[in-house]
Design a protein around this motif. Structure first.
Motif, PDB file in Angstrom:
ATOM      1  N   VAL A   1      77.485  47.739  37.400  1.00 21.68           N
ATOM      2  CA  VAL A   1      78.379  47.187  36.378  1.00 21.68           C
ATOM      3  C   VAL A   1      78.478  45.685  36.601  1.00 21.68           C
ATOM      4  O   VAL A   1      78.736  45.241  37.724  1.00 21.68           O
ATOM      5  N   VAL A   2      78.250  44.898  35.548  1.00 21.68           N
ATOM      6  CA  VAL A   2      78.361  43.442  35.688  1.00 21.68           C
ATOM      7  C   VAL A   2      79.613  42.955  34.981  1.00 21.68           C
ATOM      8  O   VAL A   2      80.012  43.512  33.952  1.00 21.68           O
TER       9      VAL A   2
ATOM     10  N   ALA B   1      72.008  40.082  32.203  1.00 21.41           N
ATOM     11  CA  ALA B   1      72.125  40.981  33.362  1.00 21.41           C
ATOM     12  C   ALA B   1      71.787  42.415  32.962  1.00 21.41           C
ATOM     13  O   ALA B   1      71.158  43.148  33.735  1.00 21.41           O
ATOM     14  N   LEU B   2      72.163  42.810  31.748  1.00 23.05           N
ATOM     15  CA  LEU B   2      71.821  44.162  31.266  1.00 23.05           C
ATOM     16  C   LEU B   2      70.302  44.294  31.101  1.00 23.05           C
ATOM     17  O   LEU B   2      69.720  45.337  31.389  1.00 23.05           O
ATOM     18  N   ALA B   3      69.670  43.198  30.657  1.00 21.22           N
ATOM     19  CA  ALA B   3      68.208  43.217  30.511  1.00 21.22           C
ATOM     20  C   ALA B   3      67.523  43.275  31.877  1.00 21.22           C
ATOM     21  O   ALA B   3      66.425  43.832  32.010  1.00 21.22           O
ATOM     22  N   LEU B   4      68.170  42.719  32.893  1.00 20.71           N
ATOM     23  CA  LEU B   4      67.615  42.813  34.257  1.00 20.71           C
ATOM     24  C   LEU B   4      67.703  44.245  34.777  1.00 20.71           C
ATOM     25  O   LEU B   4      67.010  44.611  35.721  1.00 20.71           O
ATOM     26  N   GLY B   5      68.623  45.054  34.188  1.00 16.95           N
ATOM     27  CA  GLY B   5      68.690  46.457  34.601  1.00 16.95           C
ATOM     28  C   GLY B   5      70.093  46.981  34.863  1.00 16.95           C
ATOM     29  O   GLY B   5      70.243  48.148  35.233  1.00 16.95           O
ATOM     30  N   ALA B   6      71.137  46.126  34.700  1.00 18.72           N
ATOM     31  CA  ALA B   6      72.508  46.628  34.880  1.00 18.72           C
ATOM     32  C   ALA B   6      72.803  47.674  33.804  1.00 18.72           C
ATOM     33  O   ALA B   6      72.186  47.665  32.730  1.00 18.72           O
ATOM     34  N   ASP B   7      73.745  48.592  34.103  1.00 20.62           N
ATOM     35  CA  ASP B   7      74.018  49.698  33.173  1.00 20.62           C
ATOM     36  C   ASP B   7      75.044  49.344  32.106  1.00 20.62           C
ATOM     37  O   ASP B   7      74.926  49.750  30.963  1.00 20.62           O
ATOM     38  N   ARG B   8      76.107  48.646  32.498  1.00 15.78           N
ATOM     39  CA  ARG B   8      77.116  48.250  31.501  1.00 15.78           C
ATOM     40  C   ARG B   8      77.780  46.955  31.937  1.00 15.78           C
ATOM     41  O   ARG B   8      77.633  46.530  33.100  1.00 15.78           O
ATOM     42  N   ALA B   9      78.508  46.354  30.984  1.00 14.69           N
ATOM     43  CA  ALA B   9      79.049  45.014  31.242  1.00 14.69           C
ATOM     44  C   ALA B   9      80.511  44.935  30.812  1.00 14.69           C
ATOM     45  O   ALA B   9      80.941  45.663  29.909  1.00 14.69           O
TER      46      ALA B   9
ATOM     47  N   LYS C   1      71.747  47.408  23.320  1.00 11.81           N
ATOM     48  CA  LYS C   1      72.392  48.701  23.029  1.00 11.81           C
ATOM     49  C   LYS C   1      73.279  49.178  24.174  1.00 11.81           C
ATOM     50  O   LYS C   1      73.983  50.174  24.041  1.00 11.81           O
ATOM     51  N   LYS C   2      73.231  48.495  25.313  1.00 18.37           N
ATOM     52  CA  LYS C   2      74.037  48.938  26.457  1.00 18.37           C
ATOM     53  C   LYS C   2      75.503  48.574  26.236  1.00 18.37           C
ATOM     54  O   LYS C   2      75.811  47.587  25.560  1.00 18.37           O
ATOM     55  N   PRO C   3      76.441  49.348  26.818  1.00 16.59           N
ATOM     56  CA  PRO C   3      77.869  49.100  26.564  1.00 16.59           C
ATOM     57  C   PRO C   3      78.372  47.780  27.139  1.00 16.59           C
ATOM     58  O   PRO C   3      78.043  47.428  28.269  1.00 16.59           O
ATOM     59  N   LEU C   4      79.138  47.061  26.314  1.00 16.63           N
ATOM     60  CA  LEU C   4      79.766  45.803  26.751  1.00 16.63           C
ATOM     61  C   LEU C   4      81.235  45.862  26.328  1.00 16.63           C
ATOM     62  O   LEU C   4      81.541  45.845  25.139  1.00 16.63           O
ATOM     63  N   GLU C   5      82.108  45.983  27.314  1.00 17.13           N
ATOM     64  CA  GLU C   5      83.548  46.110  27.050  1.00 17.13           C
ATOM     65  C   GLU C   5      84.198  44.731  27.151  1.00 17.13           C
ATOM     66  O   GLU C   5      83.855  43.942  28.046  1.00 17.13           O
ATOM     67  N   THR C   6      85.125  44.447  26.257  1.00 16.52           N
ATOM     68  CA  THR C   6      85.853  43.177  26.339  1.00 16.52           C
ATOM     69  C   THR C   6      87.316  43.450  26.670  1.00 16.52           C
ATOM     70  O   THR C   6      87.948  44.310  26.058  1.00 16.52           O
TER      71      THR C   6
ATOM     72  N   ASP D   1      76.237  36.283  26.426  1.00 16.68           N
ATOM     73  CA  ASP D   1      74.791  36.073  26.606  1.00 16.68           C
ATOM     74  C   ASP D   1      74.356  36.316  28.050  1.00 16.68           C
ATOM     75  O   ASP D   1      73.303  36.913  28.291  1.00 16.68           O
ATOM     76  N   VAL D   2      75.179  35.894  29.031  1.00 16.71           N
ATOM     77  CA  VAL D   2      74.761  36.123  30.421  1.00 16.71           C
ATOM     78  C   VAL D   2      74.926  37.598  30.805  1.00 16.71           C
ATOM     79  O   VAL D   2      74.183  38.119  31.633  1.00 16.71           O
ATOM     80  N   LEU D   3      75.897  38.262  30.163  1.00 14.38           N
ATOM     81  CA  LEU D   3      76.047  39.704  30.413  1.00 14.38           C
ATOM     82  C   LEU D   3      74.827  40.457  29.876  1.00 14.38           C
ATOM     83  O   LEU D   3      74.292  41.350  30.524  1.00 14.38           O
TER      84      LEU D   3
END
Ligand SMILES: Cc1cc2nc3c(=O)[nH]c(=O)nc-3n(C[C@H](O)[C@H](O)[C@H](O)COP(=O)(O)OP(=O)(O)OC[C@H]3O[C@@H](n4cnc5c(N)ncnc54)[C@H](O)[C@@H]3O)c2cc1C
Length: 249
Positions: free
Chosen positions: A59-60, A75-83, A196-201, A70-72
């Protein structure tokens, strides 16, 4: 094992930053922004731990304005699962950033928190140490190798005289140095998948933190210009100059 990685949006390391004319700070209004380079190593390490079957989720988290998405996504493109974006337009100093990360760590309960050893915009190298103290967990800074086994982390860290190896009981905070790994090149399909990966604010107000800084910047200025150098043609000429002008005998 869940790994939480703190990342910061900073001026790209290739940008030459200038001080604002009124000395109130650095002029970064139109500068290219990127993920802090040390944080990219932290994300890469977390993803490698997942690929090795040691971590189950990466999780990032970043604290910043809406455009820090954009930086999240990077990180998701690097392989993190959610942000997670903790949204704020305020400038957060090191302690405020550590408090934000502490709140997210309380919610997520990760076994390992990885962050960069320092952010290249303020070079403070404080957040990891403060975060470990706020969470009352072990810390290893400037990590160049990390091995996880049996609820412990063995970390080789860079020190003045060379390297030292420390062992930490998890959960713990580890800060990444440049030698930790080589972050992977992001391929187009990974960039598309990251969208498409989850990004919570989360609004920073919801964390109910006191982020008011006790430190104020008085003035930011360019370093004094260096005097023009002089090319000499021989060692004899150098000795002459040292003796006559610098008064070296
Ligand atoms: C790989 C690497 C690269 C680095 N690159 C740079 C660089 O580019 N630029 C740069 O400026 N620095 C750099 N440094 C940092 C620098 O080399 C020193 O490590 C740093 O200046 C010393 O701080 P410290 O936190 O390591 O020392 P500490 O041990 O924390 O000591 C800092 C100060 O704390 C006080 N102190 C410590 N222990 C005691 C005690 N027992 N009693 C009383 N007072 C105490 C002293 O005033 C001491 O000077 C680098 C370090 C490393 C390991």
């Amino acid at each position: 094992m869940k790994v939480l990685v703190g990342i910061k949006r900073v001026v790209d390391h290739n940008v030459r930053v200038r001080a604002k004319a009124d000395g109130s700070g650095a002029d970064i209004a139109s500068a290219k922004m990127s993920i802090n380079p040390f944080d990219e190593h932290a994300v890469e390490e977390a993803v490698r731990l997942k690929e090795a079957g040691v971590a189950t989720e990466v999780v990032v988290v970043t604290a910043g304005a809406a455009n820090a998405q954009d930086v999240l996504r990077h990180a998701l493109a690097l392989g993190a699962d959610r942000a997670i974006l903790v949204e704020t337009t305020d400038h957060l100093n090191s302690l405020a950033s550590a408090k934000v990360l502490r709140e997210i760590a309380k919610r997520e309960a990760p076994q390992l928190i990885l962050i960069g050893k320092q952010a290249i915009d303020d070079d403070a190298a404080e957040v990891g140490q403060m975060l470990a103290a706020l969470l009352n967990v072990g810390q290893a800074t400037f990590a160049s190798t990390i091995k996880i086994a049996n609820g412990k982390a063995e970390v080789t860290r860079e020190i003045d005289g060379g390297q030292e190896t420390v062992e930490l009981t998890l959960p713990a905070v580890i800060t990444a140095d440049l030698r930790l790994n080589d972050p992977r090149y992001i391929k187009l399909p990974n960039m598309m998948m990251a969208k498409k990966k989850p990004l919570e604010t989360i609004a920073i107000a919801d964390l109910q933190l006191n982020t008011v800084s006790k430190v104020a910047t008085i003035n930011v200025a360019e370093p004094p210009a260096r005097a023009v150098g002089k090319m000499l043609n021989s060692v004899e000429e150098l000795i002459e100059v040292l003796q006559a002008q610098v008064k070296v005998n």
